[in-house]
Design a protein around this motif. Structure first.
Motif, PDB file in Angstrom:
ATOM      1  N   GLN A   6      -4.598   8.651  -3.890  1.00 16.40           N
ATOM      2  CA  GLN A   6      -4.960   7.407  -3.222  1.00 16.40           C
ATOM      3  C   GLN A   6      -3.699   6.850  -2.569  1.00 16.40           C
ATOM      4  O   GLN A   6      -2.654   6.759  -3.217  1.00 16.40           O
ATOM      5  N   ILE A   7      -3.756   6.488  -1.291  1.00 21.70           N
ATOM      6  CA  ILE A   7      -2.619   5.880  -0.604  1.00 21.70           C
ATOM      7  C   ILE A   7      -2.664   4.383  -0.889  1.00 21.70           C
ATOM      8  O   ILE A   7      -3.622   3.697  -0.528  1.00 21.70           O
ATOM      9  N   LEU A   8      -1.618   3.873  -1.547  1.00 23.44           N
ATOM     10  CA  LEU A   8      -1.566   2.467  -1.924  1.00 23.44           C
ATOM     11  C   LEU A   8      -0.871   1.615  -0.868  1.00 23.44           C
ATOM     12  O   LEU A   8      -1.214   0.449  -0.670  1.00 23.44           O
ATOM     13  N   PHE A   9       0.126   2.184  -0.206  1.00 28.08           N
ATOM     14  CA  PHE A   9       0.906   1.490   0.816  1.00 28.08           C
ATOM     15  C   PHE A   9       1.435   2.526   1.779  1.00 28.08           C
ATOM     16  O   PHE A   9       1.819   3.610   1.365  1.00 28.08           O
ATOM     17  N   ARG A  10       1.482   2.198   3.063  1.00 30.79           N
ATOM     18  CA  ARG A  10       2.017   3.136   4.046  1.00 30.79           C
ATOM     19  C   ARG A  10       2.940   2.411   5.004  1.00 30.79           C
ATOM     20  O   ARG A  10       2.798   1.215   5.244  1.00 30.79           O
TER      21      ARG A  10
END
Length: 67
Positions: A6-10
């Motif tokens: 899961q990408i939490l911050f980019r």
């Protein structure tokens, strides 16, 4: 672990896109290069960078894999 995350911050920098990710089944988070993942996508799968660089990256998840 299935290798999906899961990408939490980019963020985007001079060297490309990077994200803080949480791998399914893990208890910690890590930062990886995001490779060809649209800004609207929030999941990916781990892969080798393919650039002859000693790093792993997260690529677009084409289909949900069973763990």
């Amino acid at each position: 672990m299935p290798g999906t995350a899961q990408i939490l911050f980019r963020t985007t920098g001079l060297d490309g896109d990077f994200g803080l990710v949480h791998f399914d089944g893990a208890t910690t988070k890590t930062t990886l290069r995001l490779q060809a993942i649209p800004a609207t996508e929030m999941r990916g799968v781990i892969a080798a960078s393919g650039d002859d660089l000693p790093m792993l990256c997260l690529t677009a998840l084409t289909e949900e894999r069973d763990g």
